[in-house]
Motif scaffolding. Structure first.
Motif, PDB file in Angstrom:
ATOM      1  N   PRO A 117       0.640  -1.282  -0.159  1.00  0.00           N
ATOM      2  CA  PRO A 117       0.042   0.056   0.092  1.00  0.00           C
ATOM      3  C   PRO A 117       0.930   1.330   0.122  1.00  0.00           C
ATOM      4  O   PRO A 117       0.408   2.194  -0.432  1.00  0.00           O
ATOM      5  CB  PRO A 117      -0.746  -0.079   1.285  1.00  0.00           C
ATOM      6  CG  PRO A 117      -0.970  -1.674   1.619  1.00  0.00           C
ATOM      7  CD  PRO A 117       0.409  -2.036   1.128  1.00  0.00           C
ATOM      8  N   GLN A 118       1.925   1.256   0.620  1.00  0.00           N
ATOM      9  CA  GLN A 118       2.747   2.288   0.588  1.00  0.00           C
ATOM     10  C   GLN A 118       3.452   2.956  -0.846  1.00  0.00           C
ATOM     11  O   GLN A 118       3.672   3.993  -0.918  1.00  0.00           O
ATOM     12  CB  GLN A 118       4.012   2.181   1.399  1.00  0.00           C
ATOM     13  CG  GLN A 118       3.855   1.862   2.983  1.00  0.00           C
ATOM     14  CD  GLN A 118       5.078   1.832   3.579  1.00  0.00           C
ATOM     15  OE1 GLN A 118       6.145   1.578   3.417  1.00  0.00           O
ATOM     16  NE2 GLN A 118       4.779   1.795   5.076  1.00  0.00           N
ATOM     17  N   ILE A 119       3.258   2.072  -1.869  1.00  0.00           N
ATOM     18  CA  ILE A 119       3.633   2.344  -3.139  1.00  0.00           C
ATOM     19  C   ILE A 119       2.636   3.430  -3.729  1.00  0.00           C
ATOM     20  O   ILE A 119       3.108   4.431  -4.359  1.00  0.00           O
ATOM     21  CB  ILE A 119       3.701   1.224  -4.108  1.00  0.00           C
ATOM     22  CG1 ILE A 119       4.845   0.062  -3.773  1.00  0.00           C
ATOM     23  CG2 ILE A 119       3.811   1.646  -5.566  1.00  0.00           C
ATOM     24  CD1 ILE A 119       4.746  -0.961  -4.594  1.00  0.00           C
ATOM     25  N   ILE A 120       1.332   3.274  -3.286  1.00  0.00           N
ATOM     26  CA  ILE A 120       0.398   4.454  -3.905  1.00  0.00           C
ATOM     27  C   ILE A 120       0.330   5.560  -2.876  1.00  0.00           C
ATOM     28  O   ILE A 120      -0.192   5.137  -1.538  1.00  0.00           O
ATOM     29  CB  ILE A 120      -1.011   3.399  -4.194  1.00  0.00           C
ATOM     30  CG1 ILE A 120      -0.501   2.268  -5.020  1.00  0.00           C
ATOM     31  CG2 ILE A 120      -1.882   4.582  -4.649  1.00  0.00           C
ATOM     32  CD1 ILE A 120      -1.797   1.430  -5.206  1.00  0.00           C
ATOM     33  N   LYS A 121       0.722   6.729  -3.369  1.00  0.00           N
ATOM     34  CA  LYS A 121       0.523   7.797  -2.402  1.00  0.00           C
ATOM     35  C   LYS A 121      -0.781   8.331  -2.559  1.00  0.00           C
ATOM     36  O   LYS A 121      -1.129   8.686  -3.795  1.00  0.00           O
ATOM     37  CB  LYS A 121       1.635   8.779  -2.499  1.00  0.00           C
ATOM     38  CG  LYS A 121       2.951   8.000  -2.342  1.00  0.00           C
ATOM     39  CD  LYS A 121       4.197   9.211  -2.711  1.00  0.00           C
ATOM     40  CE  LYS A 121       5.541   8.593  -2.518  1.00  0.00           C
ATOM     41  NZ  LYS A 121       5.907   7.197  -3.126  1.00  0.00           N
ATOM     42  N   GLN A 122      -1.629   8.963  -1.521  1.00  0.00           N
ATOM     43  CA  GLN A 122      -2.912   9.623  -1.887  1.00  0.00           C
ATOM     44  C   GLN A 122      -2.868  10.861  -1.727  1.00  0.00           C
ATOM     45  O   GLN A 122      -2.003  11.562  -0.879  1.00  0.00           O
ATOM     46  CB  GLN A 122      -3.869   8.816  -0.739  1.00  0.00           C
ATOM     47  CG  GLN A 122      -4.087   7.527  -0.952  1.00  0.00           C
ATOM     48  CD  GLN A 122      -4.792   6.972   0.181  1.00  0.00           C
ATOM     49  OE1 GLN A 122      -5.911   7.631   0.711  1.00  0.00           O
ATOM     50  NE2 GLN A 122      -4.579   5.614   0.590  1.00  0.00           N
ATOM     51  N   ASP A 123      -3.258  11.703  -2.520  1.00  0.00           N
ATOM     52  CA  ASP A 123      -3.423  13.177  -2.499  1.00  0.00           C
ATOM     53  C   ASP A 123      -4.897  13.617  -2.822  1.00  0.00           C
ATOM     54  O   ASP A 123      -5.372  13.585  -3.784  1.00  0.00           O
ATOM     55  CB  ASP A 123      -2.443  13.734  -3.441  1.00  0.00           C
ATOM     56  CG  ASP A 123      -1.962  15.183  -3.201  1.00  0.00           C
ATOM     57  OD1 ASP A 123      -2.975  15.929  -3.129  1.00  0.00           O
ATOM     58  OD2 ASP A 123      -0.766  15.503  -2.966  1.00  0.00           O
ATOM     59  N   PRO A 124      -5.381  14.693  -1.711  1.00  0.00           N
ATOM     60  CA  PRO A 124      -6.684  15.212  -2.064  1.00  0.00           C
ATOM     61  C   PRO A 124      -6.905  16.048  -3.337  1.00  0.00           C
ATOM     62  O   PRO A 124      -7.987  16.362  -3.775  1.00  0.00           O
ATOM     63  CB  PRO A 124      -7.044  15.717  -0.719  1.00  0.00           C
ATOM     64  CG  PRO A 124      -5.686  16.030  -0.263  1.00  0.00           C
ATOM     65  CD  PRO A 124      -4.760  14.883  -0.618  1.00  0.00           C
ATOM     66  N   ARG A 125      -5.728  16.384  -3.559  1.00  0.00           N
ATOM     67  CA  ARG A 125      -5.836  17.455  -4.752  1.00  0.00           C
ATOM     68  C   ARG A 125      -5.965  16.718  -6.257  1.00  0.00           C
ATOM     69  O   ARG A 125      -6.336  17.574  -7.353  1.00  0.00           O
ATOM     70  CB  ARG A 125      -4.401  18.049  -5.122  1.00  0.00           C
ATOM     71  CG  ARG A 125      -4.003  19.119  -3.989  1.00  0.00           C
ATOM     72  CD  ARG A 125      -2.747  19.745  -4.121  1.00  0.00           C
ATOM     73  NE  ARG A 125      -1.601  18.761  -3.722  1.00  0.00           N
ATOM     74  CZ  ARG A 125      -0.183  18.869  -3.737  1.00  0.00           C
ATOM     75  NH1 ARG A 125       0.231  20.271  -3.944  1.00  0.00           N
ATOM     76  NH2 ARG A 125       0.532  17.948  -3.520  1.00  0.00           N
ATOM     77  N   LEU A 126      -6.152  15.496  -6.157  1.00  0.00           N
ATOM     78  CA  LEU A 126      -6.499  14.712  -7.249  1.00  0.00           C
ATOM     79  C   LEU A 126      -8.002  14.398  -7.243  1.00  0.00           C
ATOM     80  O   LEU A 126      -8.524  13.653  -8.153  1.00  0.00           O
ATOM     81  CB  LEU A 126      -5.544  13.410  -7.250  1.00  0.00           C
ATOM     82  CG  LEU A 126      -4.047  13.769  -7.729  1.00  0.00           C
ATOM     83  CD1 LEU A 126      -3.396  12.308  -7.646  1.00  0.00           C
ATOM     84  CD2 LEU A 126      -3.982  14.402  -9.283  1.00  0.00           C
ATOM     85  N   ARG A 127      -8.846  15.040  -6.409  1.00  0.00           N
ATOM     86  CA  ARG A 127     -10.173  14.569  -6.155  1.00  0.00           C
ATOM     87  C   ARG A 127     -10.868  15.126  -7.486  1.00  0.00           C
ATOM     88  O   ARG A 127     -10.591  16.056  -8.241  1.00  0.00           O
ATOM     89  CB  ARG A 127     -10.777  15.332  -4.998  1.00  0.00           C
ATOM     90  CG  ARG A 127     -10.386  14.338  -3.654  1.00  0.00           C
ATOM     91  CD  ARG A 127     -11.208  14.992  -2.422  1.00  0.00           C
ATOM     92  NE  ARG A 127     -10.903  14.216  -1.125  1.00  0.00           N
ATOM     93  CZ  ARG A 127     -11.610  14.392  -0.147  1.00  0.00           C
ATOM     94  NH1 ARG A 127     -12.769  15.136  -0.535  1.00  0.00           N
ATOM     95  NH2 ARG A 127     -11.429  13.563   0.797  1.00  0.00           N
ATOM     96  N   GLU A 128     -12.299  14.581  -7.682  1.00  0.00           N
ATOM     97  CA  GLU A 128     -13.213  15.142  -8.661  1.00  0.00           C
ATOM     98  C   GLU A 128     -13.613  16.388  -7.915  1.00  0.00           C
ATOM     99  O   GLU A 128     -13.208  17.084  -6.865  1.00  0.00           O
ATOM    100  CB  GLU A 128     -14.399  14.274  -8.662  1.00  0.00           C
ATOM    101  CG  GLU A 128     -15.278  14.759  -9.813  1.00  0.00           C
ATOM    102  CD  GLU A 128     -14.740  14.611 -11.155  1.00  0.00           C
ATOM    103  OE1 GLU A 128     -14.262  15.650 -11.505  1.00  0.00           O
ATOM    104  OE2 GLU A 128     -14.971  13.663 -11.624  1.00  0.00           O
ATOM    105  N   LEU A 129     -14.255  17.375  -8.912  1.00  0.00           N
ATOM    106  CA  LEU A 129     -15.057  18.405  -8.633  1.00  0.00           C
ATOM    107  C   LEU A 129     -15.840  18.397  -7.454  1.00  0.00           C
ATOM    108  O   LEU A 129     -16.532  17.256  -7.526  1.00  0.00           O
ATOM    109  CB  LEU A 129     -15.398  19.063  -9.525  1.00  0.00           C
ATOM    110  CG  LEU A 129     -16.353  20.512  -9.642  1.00  0.00           C
ATOM    111  CD1 LEU A 129     -16.260  21.295 -10.834  1.00  0.00           C
ATOM    112  CD2 LEU A 129     -17.794  20.188  -9.384  1.00  0.00           C
ATOM    113  N   TYR A 130     -15.782  19.158  -6.518  1.00  0.00           N
ATOM    114  CA  TYR A 130     -16.801  19.205  -5.395  1.00  0.00           C
ATOM    115  C   TYR A 130     -18.139  19.829  -5.572  1.00  0.00           C
ATOM    116  O   TYR A 130     -18.202  20.954  -6.087  1.00  0.00           O
ATOM    117  CB  TYR A 130     -16.197  19.746  -4.146  1.00  0.00           C
ATOM    118  CG  TYR A 130     -17.007  19.824  -2.865  1.00  0.00           C
ATOM    119  CD1 TYR A 130     -17.700  18.565  -2.496  1.00  0.00           C
ATOM    120  CD2 TYR A 130     -17.245  21.009  -2.248  1.00  0.00           C
ATOM    121  CE1 TYR A 130     -18.613  18.564  -1.386  1.00  0.00           C
ATOM    122  CE2 TYR A 130     -18.405  20.918  -1.048  1.00  0.00           C
ATOM    123  CZ  TYR A 130     -18.866  19.884  -0.805  1.00  0.00           C
ATOM    124  OH  TYR A 130     -19.625  19.781   0.338  1.00  0.00           O
TER     125      TYR A 130
END
Length: 246
Positions: A117-130
């Motif tokens: 799981p550490q290979i995939i970094k999560q970033d909220p800037r990649l979210r869909e339009l709110y």
């Protein structure tokens, strides 16, 4: 911005039912070649972006945005079909990122063969339009004028974001990436379309589809390298006549 318009590039399957499987298999082979070429790029900063595969929001015809919809069974099967193209190159990307919404994370995990799981970094800037107060609205039930409003560049949902704002936060994310390097990103249809619109790809891509960009130093896409559409499992009149959902 025709974000909710579903492309019908596979209408020929109606008259080519016997060759449907051959066409689909050849299309998936094309993806392997595109990914193989992408990871060999040696100049600048480049991103390969995949839209998440089919989510419960896509299936039900609702506007998801930041609503954390999971993948459907079909969505998980679609992600698995990306595995042969992506898994062999998992160590060839400078970085692998996904939005922090579950549908993107699960698409990444499944298509990469359940890696650490550490290979995939999560970033909220990649979210869909709110979509603010319009989160969860059934898009297919909206009147035509409201659908046109959502598809407009000037769309601003109450309590939500504008399309330019979505592009702005994504380019800030791109700017934060080290250069040179080739990155793999799992994101969302509207966000990807906000980036591809100036390059002529102005309809939202099918779930599971991808698009690649060469970036400027400021994070703005400089060039669209290619785009690839995930082939439908079968040609479906309902899919062709009804718009794609986030």
């Amino acid at each position: 911005f025709f974000f909710f318009k579903q492309k019908t590039a596979y209408e020929m399957l109606r008259s080519l039912v016997g060759s449907e499987m051959c066409i689909r298999d050849r299309h998936m082979e094309n993806l392997k070649g595109l990914v193989s070429t992408f990871v060999k790029l040696q100049k600048g900063k480049n991103v390969l972006m995949f839209r998440h595969t089919e989510s419960l929001g896509n299936f039900s015809g609702t506007i998801c945005g930041w609503t954390d919809a999971k993948l459907t069974v079909s969505g998980r099967e679609q992600a698995n079909k990306l595995y042969p193209a992506l898994k062999p190159h998992i160590n060839n990307f400078k970085g692998i990122y996904a939005s922090d919404l579950q549908r993107s994370i699960d698409t990444a995990i499944i298509s990469l063969g359940f890696p650490n799981p550490q290979i995939i970094k999560q970033d909220p800037r990649l979210r869909e339009l709110y979509f603010g107060e319009e989160e969860g609205v059934h898009f297919d039930s909206l009147p035509a004028n409201k659908k046109n409003e959502v598809n407009s560049l000037t769309y601003e949902p109450k309590g939500g974001e504008t399309w330019p704002k979505v592009k702005q936060r994504c380019t800030k994310f791109f700017k934060s990436l080290e250069s040179p390097g080739n990155y793999l990103i799992f994101a969302h249809g509207g966000l990807m379309c906000s980036l591809s619109y100036p390059f002529g790809v102005q309809d939202v891509l099918h779930p599971g589809s991808c698009i690649a960009f060469a970036l400027r130093d400021d994070g703005e896409p400089e060039k669209m390298l290619f785009n690839w559409e995930f082939p439908p499992e079968e040609f479906d009149e309902h899919l062709a006549e009804n718009p794609a959902k986030f």
